[in-house]
Design a protein around this motif. Structure first.
Motif, mmCIF file in Angstrom:
data_model
loop_
_atom_site.group_PDB
_atom_site.id
_atom_site.type_symbol
_atom_site.label_atom_id
_atom_site.label_comp_id
_atom_site.label_asym_id
_atom_site.label_seq_id
_atom_site.Cartn_x
_atom_site.Cartn_y
_atom_site.Cartn_z
ATOM 1 N N GLN A 70 18.973 124.152 83.069
ATOM 2 C CA GLN A 70 19.450 122.769 83.012
ATOM 3 C C GLN A 70 18.623 121.967 81.993
ATOM 4 O O GLN A 70 19.157 121.116 81.282
ATOM 5 C CB GLN A 70 19.387 122.115 84.396
ATOM 6 N N ARG A 72 17.410 123.130 79.335
ATOM 7 C CA ARG A 72 17.928 123.519 78.019
ATOM 8 C C ARG A 72 19.288 122.878 77.752
ATOM 9 O O ARG A 72 19.580 122.466 76.628
ATOM 10 C CB ARG A 72 18.018 125.045 77.938
ATOM 11 N N LEU A 73 20.110 122.792 78.806
ATOM 12 C CA LEU A 73 21.399 122.114 78.655
ATOM 13 C C LEU A 73 21.168 120.648 78.265
ATOM 14 O O LEU A 73 21.887 120.091 77.435
ATOM 15 C CB LEU A 73 22.192 122.177 79.967
ATOM 16 N N ALA A 74 20.154 120.051 78.878
ATOM 17 C CA ALA A 74 19.836 118.651 78.576
ATOM 18 C C ALA A 74 19.410 118.515 77.114
ATOM 19 O O ALA A 74 19.792 117.552 76.428
ATOM 20 C CB ALA A 74 18.731 118.156 79.505
ATOM 21 N N ARG A 75 18.639 119.470 76.632
ATOM 22 C CA ARG A 75 18.194 119.423 75.231
ATOM 23 C C ARG A 75 19.392 119.460 74.291
ATOM 24 O O ARG A 75 19.459 118.712 73.320
ATOM 25 C CB ARG A 75 17.239 120.592 74.939
ATOM 26 N N VAL A 76 20.357 120.338 74.600
ATOM 27 C CA VAL A 76 21.566 120.441 73.767
ATOM 28 C C VAL A 76 22.369 119.145 73.852
ATOM 29 O O VAL A 76 22.857 118.624 72.847
ATOM 30 C CB VAL A 76 22.426 121.642 74.220
ATOM 31 N N ALA A 77 22.499 118.614 75.081
ATOM 32 C CA ALA A 77 23.319 117.409 75.272
ATOM 33 C C ALA A 77 22.703 116.196 74.573
ATOM 34 O O ALA A 77 23.410 115.411 73.941
ATOM 35 C CB ALA A 77 23.489 117.132 76.768
ATOM 36 N N ALA A 228 11.403 125.698 75.161
ATOM 37 C CA ALA A 228 12.502 124.930 75.749
ATOM 38 C C ALA A 228 12.516 125.123 77.251
ATOM 39 O O ALA A 228 13.172 124.454 77.977
ATOM 40 C CB ALA A 228 13.816 125.350 75.146
ATOM 41 N N VAL B 51 18.944 125.217 71.281
ATOM 42 C CA VAL B 51 18.100 125.300 72.478
ATOM 43 C C VAL B 51 16.726 125.835 72.088
ATOM 44 O O VAL B 51 15.694 125.269 72.468
ATOM 45 C CB VAL B 51 18.733 126.231 73.533
ATOM 46 N N TRP B 68 27.215 124.020 75.096
ATOM 47 C CA TRP B 68 26.654 125.356 75.345
ATOM 48 C C TRP B 68 26.957 125.764 76.788
ATOM 49 O O TRP B 68 26.653 125.007 77.717
ATOM 50 C CB TRP B 68 25.145 125.340 75.094
ATOM 51 N N PRO B 74 23.037 126.797 86.138
ATOM 52 C CA PRO B 74 21.980 126.487 87.112
ATOM 53 C C PRO B 74 22.493 125.583 88.234
ATOM 54 O O PRO B 74 22.490 124.361 88.100
ATOM 55 C CB PRO B 74 20.927 125.772 86.259
ATOM 56 N N LEU B 92 25.751 112.903 77.195
ATOM 57 C CA LEU B 92 26.427 113.244 75.945
ATOM 58 C C LEU B 92 26.925 112.012 75.199
ATOM 59 O O LEU B 92 27.435 112.104 74.092
ATOM 60 C CB LEU B 92 27.617 114.164 76.241
#
Lengths: 228, 243
Positions: A70, A72-77, A228, B51, B68, B74, B92
């Motif tokens: 999550q 890492r998902l936050a970093r992408v978002a 990350a 990432v 992604w 998770p 976003l």
């Protein structure tokens, strides 16, 4: 970044993970003042030191509470590593303010504060508040450096948290040979306990705290760039 | 978007997971990333998605909006499905207007108010897909997106990929189940021990079913791989019971 900070703060509050450091701080302050009272300056000198490891622990809980994927998902978002890690630090800072409110209020609630012998109560309160605020950036820094994103291993994380908090206190003692290695929580506590009206004496610990925290948080940001 | 001479290793003295990878990805292009387990597919996808930071090399002109889908979503988070997607939509930079539409489209409406941690693996994976699509990605990175999904949603994945491509977006997808056969227009990047070989498209590929004696399977599979064939799967012999 703001939306991510809000999401993380909600996750932290909903998870109930805040309770452990909070109860620990309440117990320590309760034990210290259960048998007697001190002036506000003395009381806040003590609570500002007690709250340091609690805020560091709380920061680690906030940063580790989110699953790695999550994060890492936050970093992408968010679109940048800087925005993602800044959101985590902001949440840790906001949660620390909550801990400070408790540290400042609890000694009053349990009758641990008596009228000042010199200086005004207002001056002691301001000095106490300043001593607590001074603790926040370095405590957040220690918590961040011991987070799972950096150290991966739970054992190393716990060691970094406990060791960092202990060294921050021990190296700040009066006769420490290397006081500059520690954040200025002990010098600030000594000033608050001795003469809370001497605001000029808090200037040096303030500058020292800003510089120490800047270095620690820069190290954290540098290491997180590739972790990350 | 292109990557230039990407190298990555997880520890200073560790082995290189990616070794000198250079490639480009144009608007509307779909790329299937093929390779054996441990070849570095997930790592490359994460570098391209932003990432992971490569040890050396760089990714140039990555689109601003990236979606992604991780290999495993998770689900251990203190939110309901709807609340989570609303938060991610806000992160976003979107409003929460499209959240309900995506819940509906991915068959998640019935789970909108269910805690993420109570979702099945496949349903959680759909949430992962929704959070990636909600931001209208210009680059969509899907890491084994078919894993755990039901048949209806498995068929939806190529549809979503084509929608992103039609809007001028780029898509990267990895798969080891042979599902990418549903994307015949895709370019195939084969990853072997951290190095990349680019093939044209998989449009001309056919699937041939061959029966091999069980004790010769390992040797035969190794030989076909050495000849450059893509082994989609090996099916165990069916046992029959005679009465």
């Amino acid at each position: 970044m703001k939306a991510l900070a809000y999401m993380r703060l909600r996750a932290f509050l909903r998870s109930g993970r805040a309770l452990a450091p909070l109860l620990c701080a309440v117990a320590l302050i309760g034990i210290a003042y259960g048998g007697g009272a001190a002036t506000a300056g003395e009381a806040y000198a003590f609570t500002s030191v007690v709250i340091f490891p609690m805020i560091a622990w709380q920061t680690k809980i906030i940063l580790d509470g989110e699953p790695d994927v999550q994060r890492r998902l936050a970093r992408v978002a968010v679109g940048s590593a800087g925005g993602e890690l800044a959101a985590g630090l902001v949440v840790a800072g906001v949660a620390a303010l909550g801990a400070i409110v408790i540290a400042l209020g609890l000694p009053w609630i349990i009758g641990g504060i008596k009228p000042p012998e010199h200086g005004t109560l207002a001056a002691q309160l301001i000095a106490g508040l300043w001593a607590h605020l001074l603790v926040v950036p370095p405590a957040v820094g220690i918590g961040a450096l011991s987070s799972r994103a950096l150290l991966r291993n739970a054992g190393w994380g716990a060691l970094a948290l406990v060791g960092g908090s202990l060294l921050a206190i021990v190296l700040g003692l009066k006769n420490s040979p290397v006081p500059f290695l520690a954040p200025p929580l002990m010098p600030a506590a000594r000033v608050t306990a001795a003469d809370p009206t001497d605001f000029a004496a808090l200037l040096w610990p303030t500058l020292w705290g800003i510089a120490w925290s800047a270095v620690v948080l820069a190290v954290y940001a540098r290491l997180r760039r590739t972790r990350a | 978007m292109r990557c230039e001479d990407l190298w990555l290793r997880y520890a200073r003295s560790g082995p290189w997971v990616l070794q000198g990878i250079s490639a480009s990805l144009g608007p509307g292009e779909v790329v299937v990333l093929a390779g054996r387990n441990g070849a570095g597919k997930s790592t490359l996808l994460q570098v391209l998605a932003g990432v992971l930071t490569p040890t050396r090399g760089r990714v140039v002109d990555r689109p601003r909006r990236v979606g992604w889908v991780p290999e495993k979503f998770p689900a251990d988070q203190p939110f309901t499905t709807r609340r989570y997607l609303r938060h991610m939509s806000a992160v976003l930079g979107h409003g929460s207007g499209s959240v309900d539409a995506w819940l509906e489209r991915l068959g998640l409406s019935a789970y909108a108010d269910v805690d993420l941690k109570d979702l099945s693996k496949g349903t959680a994976q759909k949430v992962g897909l929704a959070q990636a699509m909600i931001g209208e990605p210009e680059l969509l990175v899907l890491d084994e997106p078919w894993e755990g999904l039901d048949v209806a949603t498995r068929d939806l994945v190529p549809e979503l990929v084509r929608e992103v491509a039609a809007a001028g977006g780029r898509t990267l997808v990895s798969d080891h189940r042979g599902e990418t056969a549903k994307l015949p227009e895709a370019t195939v990047w084969s990853l072997v021990d951290g190095t990349l070989a680019v093939r044209e498209t998989q449009a001309a590929d056919c699937v041939v079913e061959i029966s091999v004696p069980a004790h010769q399977v390992a040797v035969a599979v190794a030989a076909w791989r050495a000849q450059g064939h893509n082994i989609l799967r090996v099916r165990e012999p069916e046992r029959t019971v005679q009465s």
